[in-house]
Design an enzyme around this catalytic site. Structure first.
Site, short mmCIF file in Angstrom:
data_model
loop_
_atom_site.label_atom_id
_atom_site.label_comp_id
_atom_site.label_asym_id
_atom_site.label_seq_id
_atom_site.Cartn_x
_atom_site.Cartn_y
_atom_site.Cartn_z
N TYR A 92 82.42 9.37 44.45
CA TYR A 92 81.75 8.16 43.97
C TYR A 92 80.44 8.55 43.31
O TYR A 92 79.37 8.33 43.85
CB TYR A 92 81.51 7.21 45.13
CG TYR A 92 80.93 5.87 44.75
CD1 TYR A 92 81.56 5.07 43.81
CD2 TYR A 92 79.79 5.38 45.37
CE1 TYR A 92 81.05 3.83 43.47
CE2 TYR A 92 79.27 4.13 45.04
CZ TYR A 92 79.89 3.36 44.09
OH TYR A 92 79.39 2.14 43.76
N TYR A 106 85.93 4.54 34.52
CA TYR A 106 85.09 4.11 35.65
C TYR A 106 85.95 3.18 36.51
O TYR A 106 86.43 2.14 36.04
CB TYR A 106 83.87 3.37 35.10
CG TYR A 106 82.81 3.09 36.12
CD1 TYR A 106 81.82 4.03 36.39
CD2 TYR A 106 82.76 1.88 36.81
CE1 TYR A 106 80.83 3.78 37.33
CE2 TYR A 106 81.78 1.63 37.75
CZ TYR A 106 80.81 2.58 38.00
OH TYR A 106 79.84 2.33 38.93
#
Ligand code: ZN
Lengths: 402, 146
Positions: free
Chosen positions: A355, A304
């Site tokens: 994203y 992440y």
């Protein structure tokens, strides 16, 4: 599990051993794009339809759904029945979606499958933040401005929103460990190179050599725009089932070998016990132990990556190098799929692929283990997703079925 | 007093009221545990070190070290536009480096700042062009020749 010596500023989650019980058998990504006018529901439906088809299943075969109702307007069981025309009840879990849950959803799925609550479970996450951006006051930072300690002790001083938090963390990391702009740049450049070669990536047509990165203006010194994740519309889904059933389906199963979670004691970045570390310190050891692997066994890593510095810190905190040496590791050893010592975010990550808060990272690991990734790592057998949300982290170890 | 609104603080919010009252009196005040003497930050309902429930706002020296900072040349939210360029940062106190204050760095050239250099507190008015109201806020500057 062996007792582990962890620092005193956070905790590991206690997870039962679910190693080898379930596998990811279907993956699907919605189209990733800049503002598209699509809703999160339309995006999720596309991702789910693709994941089910990829698994060689029909919508009627899915009897469990996982999502994270806390982030935006997520697809749920009611929509599943409506959009896919099925009538049956579904097992429902809110322990799903993206971010840290993209790693821990398989843990909860394994337990549900073991307890007979479901046989075939889809985890889904979608965002339309590029489309919604204009109408969102504060964007993804809005949540932080409403928290009272932040509103009264941080925001008045301009310490807000995320680029300021993470540039302050990066500055401290530089002061403490000698991390350089070139080392942060190596992370951004590798992610962009991967995205340039990935057909689904938002930043496909936009190369970023290191010299160009270094010449870009600062957004919040020492971070440039290129150190920050994209804002895009998109989503992904993956389908999980028991290992026995997985072996009857078309693709090589990506076996859930280990899952871990961890959290810091303080929910505030400014007050976190170790300012330049992530709760991967608490999460990764449990996942590695459950899987029976060490960092040296990992063939492909996805992290992440809201900012380059978060990639760097997680590499350190998961034990791929000593604390403080992440910068040199990324620069010298390399993160590229072809020749890097630790191929990382081989789809481009949130910095350059899309994203969608980590769920595409899991899809990428599954592609790598199947041997179908656009930036394929040779003979990848063990792959990891590391999730992060500030005071929480999670770790998913997947293994190619033998 | 009615809260003037983002990004000004709500100086009447109970958990941080002592901090802003102190600033208005040109004192940097931090909650100190009556039982064990530990400073606690952010203000907790009970002492993090001994669990004592009696905490009293106490003035500290205002001296500390520059833990880290960010240099923002173009404001990242519109209310801060009139302040740009600005240097939000974190300072740890000499009395107890576990106390990390978010602050604004002032009277300095960002290019010359060094991690862990000594800094001192100064009290300055803080207001925003489109927002009614003003508070006195503790900001920090490098100690010359520190
Ligand atoms: Zn105490």
């Amino acid at each position: 599990m062996a007792a582990m010596n962890l620092p005193d500023w956070g905790k590991a989650e206690a997870f039962d051993n679910v190693s080898g019980q379930v596998a990811i058998v279907g993956i699907g990504e919605a189209d990733h794009s800049k503002a598209s006018g699509r809703t999160t529901h339309d995006i999720a439906e596309q991702a789910i339809a693709r994941a089910i088809a990829d698994a060689g299943l029909k919508p009627g075969d899915v009897d469990g759904i996982m999502f994270g109702p806390g982030v935006g307007d997520q697809f749920d069981e009611k929509l599943y029945r409506e959009r896919f025309g099925v009538e049956h009840e579904l097992w429902v879990s809110h322990q799903g979606g993206g971010v840290v849950w993209a790693a821990t959803a398989p843990y909860h799925a394994a337990r549900a499958i073991r307890e007979g609550k479901a046989t075939t479970i889809v985890n889904v996450f979608s965002v339309a933040w590029a489309t919604q951006r204009g109408s969102m006051t504060g964007g993804p930072g809005q949540f932080h401005a409403q928290e009272q300690f932040k509103a009264n002790l941080e925001v008045p001083f301009g310490w807000f929103p995320q680029p300021v938090y993470f540039s302050t963390i990066a500055r401290r990391h530089m002061g403490q460990y000698g991390t350089t702009p070139e080392q942060l740049g190596a992370i951004a450049v590798s992610a962009r190179r991967h995205a340039n070669r990935h057909p689904g990536a938002v930043m496909r047509e936009k190369p970023l050599p290191l010299e160009e990165y270094l010449a870009k203006p600062m957004l919040a010194d020492p971070l440039r725009v290129e150190d920050c994740c994209l804002i895009s519309d998109g989503g992904a889904a993956y389908v999980m089932t028991s290992i026995e059933r997985a072996r009857d389906l078309p693709h090589t199963p990506a076996v859930v070998a280990g899952v871990g979670g961890g959290r810091t004691d303080s929910p505030y970045w400014s007050q976190q016990g170790d300012f330049t570390a992530t709760p991967q310190v608490f999460s990764a050891p449990g996942a590695f132990a459950m899987a029976g692997v060490t960092p040296a066994d990992v063939d492909i890593l996805t992290l992440y990556d809201p900012f380059t510095i978060v990639t760097l810190m997680q590499i350190e905190d998961m034990g791929f190098c000593a604390k403080g040496e992440g910068g040199a590791f990324c620069e010298d050893q390399g993160l590229d799929f072809d020749g890097g010592a630790l191929p990382t975010n081989t789809h481009g990550g949130m910095l350059s692929h899309a994203y969608v808060l980590g769920i595409s990272h899991v899809v990428e690991v599954v592609h790598q283990l199947r041997g179908t990734a656009p930036n394929q790592v040779t003979d990848a057998e063990i792959g990891i997703y590391g999730g992060y949300s500030g005071h929480r982290a999670s770790t998913l170890v997947l293994r190619r079925d033998r | 007093m009615k809260h003037p609104g983002f990004p000004l603080p709500d100086t009447s919010w109970e958990p941080t009221r002592g901090f802003w009252e102190g600033a208005a009196a040109s004192e940097l005040r931090i909650p100190r545990c009556d039982a064990c003497g530990s400073l606690n930050w952010y203000p907790p309902p009970a002492c993090r070190h001994c669990g004592g429930e009696a905490l009293t706002w106490r003035a500290v020296s205002g001296r500390g070290q520059l833990f880290s900072w960010s240099h923002v040349t173009r404001a990242l939210f519109k209310e801060y536009a009139s302040k740009a360029p600005y240097i939000p940062g974190i300072v740890v106190l000499d009395e107890d480096p576990r106390v990390r204050l978010v602050t604004l760095l002032v009277d300095c050239n960002p290019e010359g700042l060094v991690v862990d250099e000594p800094v001192e507190c100064v009290f300055r008015p803080l207001s925003f062009s489109e927002i009614e109201g003003e508070v006195i806020a503790p900001m920090f500057r490098p100690i010359q020749g520190g």
